[in-house]
Design a protein around this motif. Structure first.
Motif, mmCIF file in Angstrom:
data_model
loop_
_atom_site.group_PDB
_atom_site.id
_atom_site.type_symbol
_atom_site.label_atom_id
_atom_site.label_comp_id
_atom_site.label_asym_id
_atom_site.label_seq_id
_atom_site.Cartn_x
_atom_site.Cartn_y
_atom_site.Cartn_z
ATOM 1 N N TYR A 36 43.031 29.772 -5.430
ATOM 2 C CA TYR A 36 41.846 30.410 -6.010
ATOM 3 C C TYR A 36 41.715 29.963 -7.471
ATOM 4 O O TYR A 36 42.655 30.095 -8.258
ATOM 5 C CB TYR A 36 41.968 31.923 -5.947
ATOM 6 C CG TYR A 36 41.906 32.494 -4.545
ATOM 7 C CD1 TYR A 36 40.701 32.938 -4.009
ATOM 8 C CD2 TYR A 36 43.054 32.618 -3.768
ATOM 9 C CE1 TYR A 36 40.637 33.474 -2.726
ATOM 10 C CE2 TYR A 36 43.009 33.152 -2.487
ATOM 11 C CZ TYR A 36 41.794 33.574 -1.972
ATOM 12 O OH TYR A 36 41.733 34.107 -0.699
ATOM 13 N N PHE A 37 40.558 29.455 -7.828
ATOM 14 C CA PHE A 37 40.314 28.940 -9.170
ATOM 15 C C PHE A 37 39.215 29.740 -9.873
ATOM 16 O O PHE A 37 38.222 30.110 -9.262
ATOM 17 C CB PHE A 37 39.858 27.477 -9.118
ATOM 18 C CG PHE A 37 40.864 26.524 -8.572
ATOM 19 C CD1 PHE A 37 41.763 25.894 -9.415
ATOM 20 C CD2 PHE A 37 40.915 26.255 -7.210
ATOM 21 C CE1 PHE A 37 42.688 24.984 -8.914
ATOM 22 C CE2 PHE A 37 41.838 25.354 -6.697
ATOM 23 C CZ PHE A 37 42.731 24.720 -7.551
ATOM 24 N N ARG A 38 39.432 29.958 -11.137
ATOM 25 C CA ARG A 38 38.356 30.379 -12.024
ATOM 26 C C ARG A 38 38.326 29.377 -13.161
ATOM 27 O O ARG A 38 39.299 29.249 -13.922
ATOM 28 C CB ARG A 38 38.595 31.787 -12.577
ATOM 29 C CG ARG A 38 37.466 32.253 -13.498
ATOM 30 C CD ARG A 38 37.743 33.611 -14.099
ATOM 31 N NE ARG A 38 36.709 34.000 -15.038
ATOM 32 C CZ ARG A 38 36.795 35.019 -15.882
ATOM 33 N NH1 ARG A 38 37.888 35.781 -15.879
ATOM 34 N NH2 ARG A 38 35.826 35.293 -16.710
ATOM 35 N N PHE A 39 37.243 28.627 -13.252
ATOM 36 C CA PHE A 39 37.172 27.536 -14.213
ATOM 37 C C PHE A 39 36.945 28.070 -15.622
ATOM 38 O O PHE A 39 36.326 29.111 -15.836
ATOM 39 C CB PHE A 39 36.069 26.553 -13.813
ATOM 40 C CG PHE A 39 36.254 26.003 -12.425
ATOM 41 C CD1 PHE A 39 37.371 25.254 -12.115
ATOM 42 C CD2 PHE A 39 35.330 26.277 -11.425
ATOM 43 C CE1 PHE A 39 37.560 24.756 -10.833
ATOM 44 C CE2 PHE A 39 35.505 25.787 -10.146
ATOM 45 C CZ PHE A 39 36.633 25.028 -9.846
ATOM 46 N N GLY A 40 37.452 27.335 -16.582
ATOM 47 C CA GLY A 40 37.416 27.778 -17.962
ATOM 48 C C GLY A 40 36.008 27.931 -18.513
ATOM 49 O O GLY A 40 35.125 27.118 -18.241
ATOM 50 N N ASP A 41 35.839 29.000 -19.258
ATOM 51 C CA ASP A 41 34.574 29.236 -19.957
ATOM 52 C C ASP A 41 34.885 30.026 -21.222
ATOM 53 O O ASP A 41 36.049 30.174 -21.607
ATOM 54 C CB ASP A 41 33.565 29.963 -19.062
ATOM 55 C CG ASP A 41 34.098 31.293 -18.523
ATOM 56 O OD1 ASP A 41 35.040 31.857 -19.137
ATOM 57 O OD2 ASP A 41 33.584 31.769 -17.495
ATOM 58 N N ALA A 42 33.861 30.550 -21.859
ATOM 59 C CA ALA A 42 34.070 31.270 -23.121
ATOM 60 C C ALA A 42 34.958 32.498 -22.921
ATOM 61 O O ALA A 42 35.787 32.833 -23.782
ATOM 62 C CB ALA A 42 32.729 31.674 -23.713
ATOM 63 N N SER A 43 34.832 33.170 -21.780
ATOM 64 C CA SER A 43 35.589 34.409 -21.567
ATOM 65 C C SER A 43 37.073 34.149 -21.310
ATOM 66 O O SER A 43 37.896 35.041 -21.458
ATOM 67 C CB SER A 43 35.003 35.194 -20.389
ATOM 68 O OG SER A 43 35.136 34.475 -19.181
ATOM 69 N N THR A 44 37.423 32.919 -20.933
ATOM 70 C CA THR A 44 38.825 32.579 -20.709
ATOM 71 C C THR A 44 39.372 31.680 -21.821
ATOM 72 O O THR A 44 40.465 31.118 -21.684
ATOM 73 C CB THR A 44 39.024 31.861 -19.361
ATOM 74 O OG1 THR A 44 38.384 30.585 -19.409
ATOM 75 C CG2 THR A 44 38.467 32.680 -18.216
ATOM 76 N N GLY A 46 38.468 28.834 -22.499
ATOM 77 C CA GLY A 46 38.563 27.474 -22.005
ATOM 78 C C GLY A 46 39.709 27.223 -21.049
ATOM 79 O O GLY A 46 39.900 26.088 -20.602
ATOM 80 N N ASN A 47 40.477 28.252 -20.731
ATOM 81 C CA ASN A 47 41.580 28.088 -19.789
ATOM 82 C C ASN A 47 41.080 28.176 -18.351
ATOM 83 O O ASN A 47 40.253 29.023 -18.018
ATOM 84 C CB ASN A 47 42.646 29.169 -20.011
ATOM 85 C CG ASN A 47 43.378 28.997 -21.318
ATOM 86 O OD1 ASN A 47 43.742 27.885 -21.688
ATOM 87 N ND2 ASN A 47 43.591 30.099 -22.036
ATOM 88 N N ASP A 48 41.597 27.296 -17.496
ATOM 89 C CA ASP A 48 41.364 27.399 -16.061
ATOM 90 C C ASP A 48 42.448 28.295 -15.469
ATOM 91 O O ASP A 48 43.629 28.163 -15.811
ATOM 92 C CB ASP A 48 41.446 26.021 -15.403
ATOM 93 C CG ASP A 48 40.421 25.048 -15.958
ATOM 94 O OD1 ASP A 48 39.245 25.414 -16.035
ATOM 95 O OD2 ASP A 48 40.814 23.918 -16.323
ATOM 96 N N LEU A 49 42.060 29.207 -14.585
ATOM 97 C CA LEU A 49 43.003 30.153 -14.004
ATOM 98 C C LEU A 49 43.212 29.850 -12.525
ATOM 99 O O LEU A 49 42.272 29.508 -11.812
ATOM 100 C CB LEU A 49 42.491 31.586 -14.171
ATOM 101 C CG LEU A 49 42.147 32.026 -15.594
ATOM 102 C CD1 LEU A 49 41.681 33.483 -15.593
ATOM 103 C CD2 LEU A 49 43.324 31.844 -16.538
ATOM 104 N N LEU A 50 44.460 30.000 -12.072
ATOM 105 C CA LEU A 50 44.821 29.673 -10.697
ATOM 106 C C LEU A 50 45.691 30.761 -10.097
ATOM 107 O O LEU A 50 46.660 31.208 -10.723
ATOM 108 C CB LEU A 50 45.588 28.338 -10.675
ATOM 109 C CG LEU A 50 46.280 27.945 -9.364
ATOM 110 C CD1 LEU A 50 45.248 27.671 -8.271
ATOM 111 C CD2 LEU A 50 47.169 26.717 -9.595
ATOM 112 N N VAL A 51 45.342 31.183 -8.891
ATOM 113 C CA VAL A 51 46.169 32.081 -8.078
ATOM 114 C C VAL A 51 46.412 31.388 -6.744
ATOM 115 O O VAL A 51 45.476 30.820 -6.170
ATOM 116 C CB VAL A 51 45.475 33.440 -7.847
ATOM 117 C CG1 VAL A 51 46.249 34.275 -6.828
ATOM 118 C CG2 VAL A 51 45.350 34.205 -9.151
#
Length: 244
Positions: A36-44, A46-51
Motif C-alpha cells: 500500500y502506497f501513499r505518495f509524497g505530498d505537502a502533508s507528508t 514529500g515522504n512516500d509511505l509504504l505498508v
C-alpha cells in the motif's frame, strides 16, 4: 519520490483506492504481498509511505495507517502509539529508507524518501534499534508483514552454561522465546551458570540454578532481590517481563 507510474511499471496489479492510496500486489506461489502506497505530498513533507501485508488485503486498516502516520522527524526509527485495531497492534514504527531494502534494485533512484510503516506489538521493538539490529530482528525474529502473527517479543540473551558447554559470545545475542525456555531447562543444576535476559525496555533479569530443581531470579541486577521460584512461576514471570 515515487509516483503512480512507477508502481504500475513494477507490479502486474495496481489498484487506486480512496484518498490517493494505491494497492499493488505481488503474487508468489504460496504468498501474496499487498503493498500500500501513499505518495509524497505537502502533508507528508514529500515522504512516500509504504505498508506491506502478507496474504491479507485489508484496505481499511492499511489506509488508516497511511492517512494517520506521524511525520518522520529524522533519519532514524520512530515508534508511536497506534489506534486500537482488530489485529491487536499497539504501536507504529516508521523506518526511513536506510532501515529497509524494499524496492532496492528496482527503484533505487526514487526510494530515498520511502518510509516503511510497520504496525507492531509494543514488545517487539524498542524503537531505537541500529540499522543492522533492525534488519536482523525483521529477518529472523519478527514476521512484520504477517498481521496475524503471535507476539514475538524482543529478547537479548547473555548466558553461560558449564554443564552443557553452551553460551553466547560477547555481550549476548537476540533470540526467540523458545530459545529462552530451552536454556532455562538446560540451566537446571548448573551451579556456575547463568542466564541474563534483556527486554525491549532494556530491563534485565538474571536466572541462576545452584542445584537441581532450584531456580533463583534476580531483578535489575539487584542481588538483594534474589528469590527462589518454581519453574512454572519463572516461565510466567519471564513472559510478563518480556511483553508488559
Amino acid at each position: 519520490m515515487l509516483n503512480h507510474n512507477d508502481i504500475v511499471a513494477n507490479f502486474s496489479i495496481a489498484i487506486d483506492l480512496e484518498h490517493g492510496i494505491t494497492r499493488a500486489s505481488e503474487e508468489l506461489p504460496t504468498t501474496t504481498y499487498y503493498n500500500y502506497f501513499r505518495f509524497g505530498d505537502a502533508s507528508t513533507e514529500g515522504n512516500d509511505l509504504l505498508v506491506i501485508s502478507k496474504n491479507i488485503a485489508d484496505d481499511d486498516f492499511a489506509s488508516s495507517i497511511l492517512l494517520n502516520a506521524p511525520l518522520l522527524e529524522a533519519a532514524h526509527l520512530q515508534i508511536h502509539p497506534l489506534a486500537s485495531n482488530k489485529y491487536g497492534f499497539s504501536h507504529l514504527i516508521l523506518a526511513p529508507a536506510n532501515f529497509h531494502s524494499h524496492f532496492k534494485g528496482a527503484l533505487d533512484d526514487k526510494r530515498d524518501r520511502l518510509i516503511l510503516c510497520l504496525p507492531v506489538h509494543c514488545s517487539e521493538f524498542s524503537g531505537d534499534e541500529s540499522i543492522d539490529d533492525f534488519y536482523f530482528l525483521r529477518r529472523k525474529m519478527v514476521d512484520t508483514q504477517n498481521w496475524q502473527r503471535t507476539v514475538a517479543p524482543k529478547i537479548f540473551l547473555h548466558f553461560d552454561n558449564p554443564k552443557t558447554g553452551g553460551g553466547t559470545y560477547g555481550t549476548g545475542a537476540f533470540v526467540n522465546h523458545a530459545a529462552v525456555l530451552r536454556e532455562i531447562d538446560n540451566l537446571d543444576g548448573a551451579a556456575n551458570g547463568f542466564l541474563e535476559i534483556t527486554n525491549y525496555r532494556k530491563k534485565v533479569i538474571e536466572i541462576l540454578s545452584p542445584g537441581m530443581g532450584q531456580l533463583i531470579l534476580i531483578r535489575d541486577r539487584d542481588d538483594a532481590r534474589r528469590e527462589f521460584v518454581s519453574k512454572e512461576d519463572l516461565v510466567a514471570i519471564v513472559w510478563r517481563f518480556l511483553t508488559d
